[in-house]
Write a protein that holds these residues in place. Sequence first.
Motif, PDB file in Angstrom:
ATOM      1  N   ASP A  75       0.824  -1.222   0.000  1.00 31.92           N
ATOM      2  CA  ASP A  75       0.000   0.000   0.000  1.00 31.92           C
ATOM      3  C   ASP A  75       0.851   1.263   0.000  1.00 31.92           C
ATOM      4  OD1 ASP A  75       0.958  -0.502   2.569  1.00 31.92           O
ATOM      5  OD2 ASP A  75      -0.731   0.519   3.527  1.00 31.92           O
ATOM      6  N   GLU A  76       2.167   1.110  -0.195  1.00 37.57           N
ATOM      7  CA  GLU A  76       3.059   2.267  -0.189  1.00 37.57           C
ATOM      8  C   GLU A  76       3.821   2.363  -1.505  1.00 37.57           C
ATOM      9  OE1 GLU A  76       3.941   2.300   4.656  1.00 37.57           O
ATOM     10  OE2 GLU A  76       5.575   1.846   3.250  1.00 37.57           O
ATOM     11  N   GLU A  77       4.082   3.603  -1.946  1.00 38.69           N
ATOM     12  CA  GLU A  77       4.968   3.820  -3.077  1.00 38.69           C
ATOM     13  C   GLU A  77       6.147   4.646  -2.588  1.00 38.69           C
ATOM     14  OE1 GLU A  77       2.919   5.765  -6.213  1.00 38.69           O
ATOM     15  OE2 GLU A  77       2.573   7.630  -5.133  1.00 38.69           O
ATOM     16  N   TYR A  78       7.331   4.365  -3.140  1.00 35.68           N
ATOM     17  CA  TYR A  78       8.556   4.897  -2.568  1.00 35.68           C
ATOM     18  C   TYR A  78       9.223   5.936  -3.463  1.00 35.68           C
ATOM     19  CZ  TYR A  78       7.851   1.275   0.839  1.00 35.68           C
ATOM     20  OH  TYR A  78       7.288   0.498   1.836  1.00 35.68           O
ATOM     21  N   TYR A  79       9.722   6.957  -2.798  1.00 34.94           N
ATOM     22  CA  TYR A  79      10.433   8.062  -3.444  1.00 34.94           C
ATOM     23  C   TYR A  79      11.845   8.073  -2.851  1.00 34.94           C
ATOM     24  CZ  TYR A  79       5.891   9.683  -5.090  1.00 34.94           C
ATOM     25  OH  TYR A  79       4.662   9.774  -5.704  1.00 34.94           O
ATOM     26  N   PHE A  80      12.810   7.672  -3.655  1.00 35.66           N
ATOM     27  CA  PHE A  80      14.183   7.532  -3.183  1.00 35.66           C
ATOM     28  C   PHE A  80      14.928   8.844  -3.411  1.00 35.66           C
ATOM     29  CE2 PHE A  80      18.562   5.634  -3.708  1.00 35.66           C
ATOM     30  CZ  PHE A  80      18.699   5.296  -2.373  1.00 35.66           C
TER      31      PHE A  80
END
Length: 202
Positions: free
Chosen positions: A100-105
């Motif tokens: 349920d999470e999207e990641y921004y590196f």
Amino acid sequence: MKKKKIGIMGGTFNPIHIGHLILGQTALEQFQLDKVLFMPTKNPPHKSCDHILDDAVRAEMVGIAIKDNPNFELSTFEMDRVGITYTADTLFQLTKQNPDEEYYFIVGADSLFYIDRWKDPATIFKLSKLLAAVRGQKSNKEMLQKIAELNETFHASVELLDSPNIEISSTEIRERARKGMDVQYYVTPNVAKYIKKNNLYR
């Protein structure tokens, strides 16, 4: 269901300094992130570990630095793993555990220009959006050229962060501390006190 937008600030944080915090806050605001994870690495594959403080000490400094920001969170995800930690593996595990999470590196210019040489860069770009900050001698034009190259090669999603170019390095802070010089204004006041109280880097 709308996914939560989670930023990841990785690094040795040896020690964490105000440049890291400004970068995290810039990413949070510019891309409306739900939170930013500050994730100290355990065994970085690209750095010598000779001068790196113990995991617990670096993690404690991160916790001290971010404690007043409700949108910042310490993550020991990489420290808790065994062996050398790779960003691609971290993103794979995080995505698997948190669908349920999207990641921004979040990366600096130095990392952006070498990320295609990291382990499995295709996975990094598949599982995260990259937020890149201008740093050092790299111009916006050079940054945009590199971003275009990564977009074409890896079908990446890379965005420029509108953050100030603050030339502070952990190396410089360690050297000041080694010489007995004051590190206030380079780190938060409580981190400066922690370094002095524990006689770190001397």
